[in-house]
Design an enzyme around this catalytic site. Sequence first.
Site, PDB file in Angstrom:
ATOM      1  N   HIS A   1      94.083  20.763 -26.274  1.00  0.00           N
ATOM      2  CA  HIS A   1      95.148  20.308 -25.307  1.00  0.00           C
ATOM      3  C   HIS A   1      94.852  19.554 -24.227  1.00  0.00           C
ATOM      4  CE1 HIS A   1      97.353  24.592 -26.068  1.00  0.00           C
ATOM      5  NE2 HIS A   1      97.694  23.654 -26.895  1.00  0.00           N
TER       6      HIS A   1
ATOM      7  N   ARG B   1      98.145  11.339 -32.424  1.00  0.00           N
ATOM      8  CA  ARG B   1      97.362  12.451 -31.791  1.00  0.00           C
ATOM      9  C   ARG B   1      96.556  13.015 -32.984  1.00  0.00           C
ATOM     10  NH1 ARG B   1      99.325  18.568 -31.574  1.00  0.00           N
ATOM     11  NH2 ARG B   1      97.600  19.311 -30.422  1.00  0.00           N
TER      12      ARG B   1
ATOM     13  N   ARG C   1      98.595  33.665 -31.674  1.00  0.00           N
ATOM     14  CA  ARG C   1      96.925  33.894 -31.917  1.00  0.00           C
ATOM     15  C   ARG C   1      96.623  34.829 -30.832  1.00  0.00           C
ATOM     16  NH1 ARG C   1      96.358  27.589 -30.504  1.00  0.00           N
ATOM     17  NH2 ARG C   1      97.993  27.030 -32.225  1.00  0.00           N
TER      18      ARG C   1
ATOM     19  N   ASN D   1     102.718  12.374 -33.749  1.00  0.00           N
ATOM     20  CA  ASN D   1     102.003  13.695 -34.114  1.00  0.00           C
ATOM     21  C   ASN D   1     102.110  14.074 -35.596  1.00  0.00           C
ATOM     22  OD1 ASN D   1     100.948  16.339 -34.083  1.00  0.00           O
ATOM     23  ND2 ASN D   1     102.071  16.845 -32.177  1.00  0.00           N
TER      24      ASN D   1
ATOM     25  N   GLU E   1     102.713  15.089 -23.658  1.00  0.00           N
ATOM     26  CA  GLU E   1     101.702  14.464 -24.316  1.00  0.00           C
ATOM     27  C   GLU E   1     101.973  13.179 -25.072  1.00  0.00           C
ATOM     28  OE1 GLU E   1     101.648  18.564 -25.835  1.00  0.00           O
ATOM     29  OE2 GLU E   1      99.619  18.606 -26.284  1.00  0.00           O
TER      30      GLU E   1
END
Length: 393
Positions: free
Chosen positions: A177, A88, A236, A7, A379
């Site tokens: 996601h 990713r 956010r 990632n 993930e």
Amino acid sequence: MKIVSINAGSSSLKFSLFEMKEEEVIATGLFERIGMDGSCYQIKYNGQVIQEEVELLSHTEAVKVLLDKLIVLEIIHSMDEIKGVGHRIVHGVDRYQDSVLINDKILHDLEDIKSFAPLHNPGAIMGIKAFKEVLPDVVSVGVFDTAFHQTMKEETFLYGVPYRWYQDYGVRKYGFHGTSHKYIALTMKDLLKKDNFKLISCHIGNGGSICAIDNMKCVDTSMGFTPLAGIMMGTRSGDVDPSIIPYVMEKEGKNASEIIDDLNKNSGVLGLSEYSNDLRDLVDACNEGNERAILTKNKYVRRIVDYIAQYYVLLNGADVIAFTAGVGENNIVIRREICEKLSCLGVKIDLDKNQTRGEIQKISTDDSSIAVYVIPANEELMIARETLKFMNR
Ligand code: ADP
């Protein structure tokens, strides 16, 4: 066979080294401040943590240091042991319905779409190129956060805006996601020993999204054109009325990107509470009677419940609600409050079973109308599995 999940961001590179198909984690780590002063790395393996400051001028140097350290620490004996690298990639627009074997044509295409995720995709491209340079013959796979959501119908992914914005500029809901939501669906499939169930997957960490899944396919998800949409998150805002943007621009003498920056970095739990973006701190402040913290927590829970309720109707009922990511896996209070607000749907949780953190646990009672599970996110493993698929072809 050893596979690395990567990632990469613009100045960081996170890795997990797996033994596959055994799905065993051999080592994990993080390279930070790449291209800046004070660059450093941390590698965890066998219960040990190695960390060091080292000059890392580029992602390629980080990859070289990583492979060198894996050999020096005898985690691997030679680079040849690494057979695949999975990357990713946040945004694949509507061109990638699945993971992809990366070649020069794909790399060129990724450059072409990077303006859709200017904060994320360029870092992933740097990571891909770095591994290509150091391990040119190793299978390289791109795993997209958006891919799982490509099964959404047009009526779901379109916004009520001029149609040509979609045709000409690609303005639509993409969702993010996806790798995590897919992992949750697959884990639930293993637990339930079937795949024809309706699942509402709640990935709530610092970023957060809810996903409605039917028969292992995404029907809808809360994030949108960017990861700013949907539920309220750590920093956010989630969904807001877009007319707020020019209004505050004028009030504060800022430009549009500065306001978007505020909506991404200074809003959500942090912006509303003016206290912290971390739900642990927020819950502690609530326990001390901090009224703004209580207001923020209530709003945070409310936005998640709003989406679960919406997806319950969309799916025409639900069999499972699953909580994952930092808050979903660990925050007992937030999980309890969400489930209490769903009691009108017949959701009941066992308060003792809910006292769980970071492990697979069914937390609903036997007479709950919807089963509720906690499932740790993974993930990295999902990326390694996707990479393995290409090794077997
Ligand atoms: P990101 O979206 O950046 O990956 P995470 O999934 O790590 O974020 O989620 C961060 C959130 O998870 C924080 O609000 C934090 O409170 C919560 N969290 C992480 N670990 C724990 C823990 N052990 N106990 C309670 N909350 C936790």
